[in-house]
Enzyme design. Structure first.
Site, PDB file in Angstrom:
ATOM      1  N   ILE A  14       0.828  -1.212   0.000  1.00 28.36           N
ATOM      2  CA  ILE A  14       0.000   0.000   0.000  1.00 28.36           C
ATOM      3  C   ILE A  14       0.863   1.263   0.000  1.00 28.36           C
ATOM      4  O   ILE A  14       0.481   2.275  -0.594  1.00 28.36           O
ATOM      5  CB  ILE A  14      -1.017   0.001   1.167  1.00 28.36           C
ATOM      6  CG1 ILE A  14      -2.145   0.988   0.891  1.00 28.36           C
ATOM      7  CG2 ILE A  14      -0.364   0.299   2.508  1.00 28.36           C
ATOM      8  CD1 ILE A  14      -2.931   0.724  -0.348  1.00 28.36           C
ATOM      9  N   LYS A  90      -5.516   2.405   7.460  1.00 24.75           N
ATOM     10  CA  LYS A  90      -6.602   1.644   8.043  1.00 24.75           C
ATOM     11  C   LYS A  90      -6.226   0.165   8.116  1.00 24.75           C
ATOM     12  O   LYS A  90      -5.424  -0.262   7.291  1.00 24.75           O
ATOM     13  CB  LYS A  90      -7.917   1.845   7.285  1.00 24.75           C
ATOM     14  CG  LYS A  90      -7.802   1.495   5.796  1.00 24.75           C
ATOM     15  CD  LYS A  90      -8.319   0.219   5.274  1.00 24.75           C
ATOM     16  CE  LYS A  90      -7.909  -1.133   5.587  1.00 24.75           C
ATOM     17  NZ  LYS A  90      -7.848  -2.040   4.422  1.00 24.75           N
ATOM     18  N   ASP A 168     -10.305  -6.924   6.303  1.00 29.64           N
ATOM     19  CA  ASP A 168      -9.323  -5.907   5.908  1.00 29.64           C
ATOM     20  C   ASP A 168      -9.885  -5.052   4.771  1.00 29.64           C
ATOM     21  O   ASP A 168      -9.919  -3.823   4.887  1.00 29.64           O
ATOM     22  CB  ASP A 168      -7.985  -6.558   5.545  1.00 29.64           C
ATOM     23  CG  ASP A 168      -6.944  -5.499   5.228  1.00 29.64           C
ATOM     24  OD1 ASP A 168      -6.309  -4.991   6.161  1.00 29.64           O
ATOM     25  OD2 ASP A 168      -6.798  -5.139   4.043  1.00 29.64           O
TER      26      ASP A 168
END
Ligand code: NAP
Length: 308
Positions: A14, A90, A168
């Site tokens: 990410i 997150k 997730d």
């Protein structure tokens, strides 16, 4: 507004796909260095640990925490205690309690803490929230189905406690739902399908309601191959809303009103720069609380082992 000098911890998928391009694109943020035991970027000072990065670069004002979730708390706490602002990828933590403690620490230290729910920055979300604000929700169908092998290749942590499995990505749908639905909603029942060799679910069926007894269903699946599905369909007392493609497209009563490219992380870093400038925090634990409720209240079904 002066630039927020950022140190990034966790140079994984990410960070490379989204954080680094977004930091480069957003005026107001500047990547100074990275911390990761193995990975590094070309032309950016790299350190094996967060401590080493902060020691070497006192100019770092903020840390973006992009490591697997079980590492969030200790790294975010360390950064806050060293007087830094913190952006949490997150989910903001492995447990609700640790996120709440981080909020206290940020408050005591005077740092900005941002729980970055990136899906809330999708182009159709703000408009959807506004349109729904005055309406009575009757039915919501959330379909969030993606291929774990594409989005989390080789990531063993996702199947371990704290990794959340299909929650997730599912927490992204819940971050949108908790932002746009006008009433709080709560879990009535859940089935979590857990592979026999894993600790976290590969699929989940969730049933929620609200104070007006709306029917809110969510279907999460990590086994979807081919086209991916990130859609929310909402029927109200005054029309229908379809928020599809992860929030990039918004149709109201069948008419497309928003159709835009995904630029979530640019919005997210823009918001972070504003929070830092205003000395404010933005931490909403509502999506994480919904996931915690599902783990607290859901039935478990054992399914076939997951082989990468
Ligand atoms: P990832 O590819 O496994 O990247 C995590 C990186 O952190 C790896 O390079 C890992 O190194 C490194 N790391 C491990 N321990 C560390 C430590 N103590 N200090 C510094 N770095 C450390 O995972 P990811 O997909 O980027 O996900 C990271 C977080 O972003 C997760 O919480 C996930 O929920 C969230 N997220 C992921 C996506 C996605 O599409 N993948 C989307 C949005 C949000 P090793 O590999 O050597 O352990």
């Amino acid at each position: 507004m002066s630039h927020v000098m950022i140190g990034l911890v966790g140079v994984g998928k990410i960070a490379r796909d989204q954080h680094i391009p977004a930091m480069t694109a957003v005026s107001g943020c500047q990547l100074v260095a990275t911390a990761d035991p193995h990975a590094a970027l070309p032309d950016t000072p790299a350190y094996a640990s967060l401590e080493a990065m902060l020691d070497a670069h006192p100019e770092i004002a903020a840390v973006a925490v992009c490591t697997p979730t079980h590492l969030r708390y200790s790294q975010a706490r360390l950064a806050l205690m060293r007087g830094k602002h913190v952006l949490l990828e997150k989910p903001p933590g492995a447990t609700l309690s640790e996120v709440e403690d981080l909020m206290t620490v940020a408050d005591q230290q005077g740092g900005s803490l941002f729980a970055a729910w990136h899906s809330r920055f999708a182009p159709g979300v703000a408009h959807a929230r506004q349109w729904l604000a005055e309406r009575r929700i009757q039915r919501v169908e959330i379909e969030w189905k993606e291929d774990v092998r594409v989005w989390h290749p080789g990531q063993a942590w996702i199947w371990q406690p704290g990794g959340m499995g299909v929650f997730d990505p599912g927490i992204n749908a819940l971050s949108i739902a908790t932002a746009i639905l006008p009433q709080p909603f709560f879990l009535r029942g859940a089935t979590l399908q857990v592979p026999s060799n894993c600790q976290t679910p590969i699929a989940a069926e969730l049933s929620f309601t609200d104070a007006h007894e709306a029917v809110i269903e969510a279907h999460f699946d990590f086994r979807q191959t081919g086209p991916q599905t990130w859609d929310i369909h909402i029927e109200t007392d005054a029309g229908r809303l379809d928020l599809t493609q992860g929030g990039c497209c918004l149709a109201i009563d069948g008419e497309m009103v928003v159709e835009a490219e995904e630029r979530e992380y640019a919005g997210l870093y823009g918001h972070f720069a504003e929070l830092v400038a205003r000395h404010e925090s933005d931490v909403d634990v509502a999506p994480l609380r919904q996931v915690a409720d599902a783990f607290l209240y859901g039935h478990r079904e054992m399914v076939d082992a997951f082989i990468e």
